[in-house]
Design a protein around this motif. Structure first.
Motif, PDB file in Angstrom:
ATOM      1  N   GLY A 305       0.809  -1.202   0.000  1.00  0.00           N
ATOM      2  CA  GLY A 305       0.000   0.000   0.000  1.00  0.00           C
ATOM      3  C   GLY A 305       0.843   1.252   0.000  1.00  0.00           C
ATOM      4  O   GLY A 305       2.075   1.198  -0.011  1.00  0.00           O
ATOM      5  N   VAL A 306       0.157   2.388   0.014  1.00  0.00           N
ATOM      6  CA  VAL A 306       0.805   3.686   0.062  1.00  0.00           C
ATOM      7  C   VAL A 306      -0.099   4.605   0.883  1.00  0.00           C
ATOM      8  O   VAL A 306      -1.336   4.503   0.830  1.00  0.00           O
ATOM      9  CB  VAL A 306       1.038   4.237  -1.357  1.00  0.00           C
ATOM     10  N   TYR A 307       0.501   5.475   1.670  1.00  0.00           N
ATOM     11  CA  TYR A 307      -0.279   6.390   2.495  1.00  0.00           C
ATOM     12  C   TYR A 307      -0.713   7.604   1.675  1.00  0.00           C
ATOM     13  O   TYR A 307       0.115   8.255   1.027  1.00  0.00           O
ATOM     14  CB  TYR A 307       0.531   6.852   3.700  1.00  0.00           C
ATOM     15  N   THR A 308      -2.012   7.888   1.711  1.00  0.00           N
ATOM     16  CA  THR A 308      -2.562   9.081   1.078  1.00  0.00           C
ATOM     17  C   THR A 308      -3.064  10.028   2.168  1.00  0.00           C
ATOM     18  O   THR A 308      -2.971   9.719   3.362  1.00  0.00           O
ATOM     19  CB  THR A 308      -3.710   8.716   0.127  1.00  0.00           C
ATOM     20  N   ILE A 309      -3.596  11.179   1.784  1.00  0.00           N
ATOM     21  CA  ILE A 309      -4.021  12.204   2.733  1.00  0.00           C
ATOM     22  C   ILE A 309      -5.525  12.395   2.621  1.00  0.00           C
ATOM     23  O   ILE A 309      -6.068  12.586   1.524  1.00  0.00           O
ATOM     24  CB  ILE A 309      -3.290  13.534   2.464  1.00  0.00           C
ATOM     25  N   SER A 310      -6.194  12.347   3.768  1.00  0.00           N
ATOM     26  CA  SER A 310      -7.641  12.562   3.784  1.00  0.00           C
ATOM     27  C   SER A 310      -7.945  14.057   3.828  1.00  0.00           C
ATOM     28  O   SER A 310      -7.050  14.900   3.984  1.00  0.00           O
ATOM     29  CB  SER A 310      -8.263  11.876   4.997  1.00  0.00           C
ATOM     30  N   SER A 311      -9.216  14.395   3.721  1.00  0.00           N
ATOM     31  CA  SER A 311      -9.635  15.803   3.771  1.00  0.00           C
ATOM     32  C   SER A 311      -9.417  16.407   5.152  1.00  0.00           C
ATOM     33  O   SER A 311      -9.394  17.631   5.314  1.00  0.00           O
ATOM     34  CB  SER A 311     -11.107  15.921   3.368  1.00  0.00           C
ATOM     35  N   ASN A 312      -9.262  15.553   6.198  1.00  0.00           N
ATOM     36  CA  ASN A 312      -9.033  16.028   7.564  1.00  0.00           C
ATOM     37  C   ASN A 312      -7.551  16.062   7.927  1.00  0.00           C
ATOM     38  O   ASN A 312      -7.211  16.131   9.114  1.00  0.00           O
ATOM     39  CB  ASN A 312      -9.786  15.129   8.555  1.00  0.00           C
ATOM     40  N   ASN A 313      -6.677  15.962   6.887  1.00  0.00           N
ATOM     41  CA  ASN A 313      -5.224  15.959   7.105  1.00  0.00           C
ATOM     42  C   ASN A 313      -4.797  14.802   8.011  1.00  0.00           C
ATOM     43  O   ASN A 313      -4.007  14.963   8.938  1.00  0.00           O
ATOM     44  CB  ASN A 313      -4.746  17.290   7.696  1.00  0.00           C
TER      45      ASN A 313
END
Length: 359
Positions: A305-313
């Motif tokens: 996997g890879v870490y992405t960024i949510s709308s809540n940072n």
């Protein structure tokens, strides 16, 4: 009654722990991360093909003579120079033919000398009207026949001399001996390969390309070449494009010159990436690649996997499907598109829901 008291105590402890974890999460400092912005991870449309490195200059050494190999001064891996003696073949038969040719030349030379003298003498007699025209014509015919016989004998000698060159075989090019098909004492026959010599200073990658992509490749196109064994990436240029797949199983042979072949060996397996950038025009034959650094991947068991960024940072672990390696980059087939950002590195341990702040 005791069970009821224990249950109340356990419930109180669990509520207290949950509250503590929630407070710890709320009070945790955000982790500083480096993010690859949207669009930076797209290399454009491309096609990739696998193949191997081969020597651009390679020759098979053979002979036109039949005979036993009396000397083999060559070993696999040996560096040789152009003109260096490599193989010697028994020349007894050629020596015998050479002796016959010398004897025929001597005989033909003697006949030529006699017939020339006779022709010169009858020419003078004819001028003094002491010989007839027929006698002069007969002498001229004998002279011309003798001259033709001498020329034939000399030609035979030249043929024998040319065959001598194939009893002592020299290296046609400078390079490295990569294959040896005969040994001292073996019988050599005309056309039978004895050695293979390759010039390692000029290598090229040979790959097979599908019919969907062959029309998109142009001569002189710059490409990326990745060594499968070491993931080393080198530059290359398309030099030859086959226009027929009749002898290659429905695929087309493409040859790519390697710009720097130092420390490379013939036979190494490679992957060649052909870029197709067309100024926004989309073609259904193109494959949109998403390339990310291998350091951004997170592996858990058999999942990647890879870490992405949510709308809540906050960090969100996204499972992806990866494809081929290209040096320190890896292809993402699904799970991430070229418009999404992802975390490249972090100054702390990331987990799902961790607060983050970008550099």
């Amino acid at each position: 009654m005791k069970i009821l008291v224990y249950s109340v105590l356990l419930l109180g402890l669990s509520i207290s722990c949950s509250a503590d974890e929630k407070d710890a999460t709320l009070s945790q400092k955000p982790i500083q991360v480096a993010v690859n912005q949207s669009g930076n991870n797209s290399e454009g449309a491309y096609a990739s093909a696998s193949g191997k490195l081969v020597a651009k200059n390679a020759v098979n050494v053979s002979t036109r003579m039949m005979g036993y190999i009396t000397g083999m001064k060559a070993e696999v891996g040996q560096n040789v120079n152009a003109g260096q003696l490599l193989v010697s073949i028994n020349s007894t038969d050629i020596q015998a033919k050479g002796g016959q040719a010398n004897a025929q030349i001597s005989q033909a030379q003697a006949n030529y000398n006699i017939s020339k003298k006779d022709y010169d003498r009858f020419s003078n007699l004819y001028k003094n009207q002491s010989a007839s025209q027929k006698e002069l014509d007969d002498m001229r015919a004998r002279y011309e026949m003798a001259k033709a016989g001498l020329d034939a004998a000399n030609a035979m000698k030249s043929e024998v001399n040319s065959q001598y060159r194939y009893t002592n075989i020299t290296a046609p090019i400078s390079g490295v001996i990569t294959a040896k098909f005969a040994a001292q004492g073996d019988m050599a026959s005309p056309g039978m390969p004895l050695l293979t010599i390759e010039s390692p200073s000029t290598l090229q990658a040979q790959v097979l390309v599908s019919e969907q992509n062959i029309t998109l490749i142009n001569q002189g196109m710059p490409v990326k070449i990745t060594l499968k064994s070491t993931n080393q990436e080198i530059a290359g240029t398309v030099s030859e494009i086959s226009k027929s797949s009749a002898n290659t199983g429905g695929q087309y042979m493409v040859k790519v010159n390697v710009s720097n072949s130092a420390n490379l060996l013939s036979g190494m397996f490679v992957n060649v990436q052909f870029p197709f950038k067309n100024a926004g025009k989309v073609n259904q034959d193109f494959q949109e690649s998403v390339m990310i650094p291998k350091s951004a991947l997170v592996e858990k068991g058999q999942l990647t996997g890879v870490y992405t960024i949510s709308s809540n940072n906050t960090a969100v672990l996204r499972w992806v499907k990866t494809g081929k390696d290209f040096g320190d980059q890896i292809e993402v087939l699904s799970g991430l598109n070229s418009k999404e950002s992802y975390i490249v590195s972090a100054q702390g341990k990331l987990y799902n829901g961790a607060k983050i702040t970008t550099k």
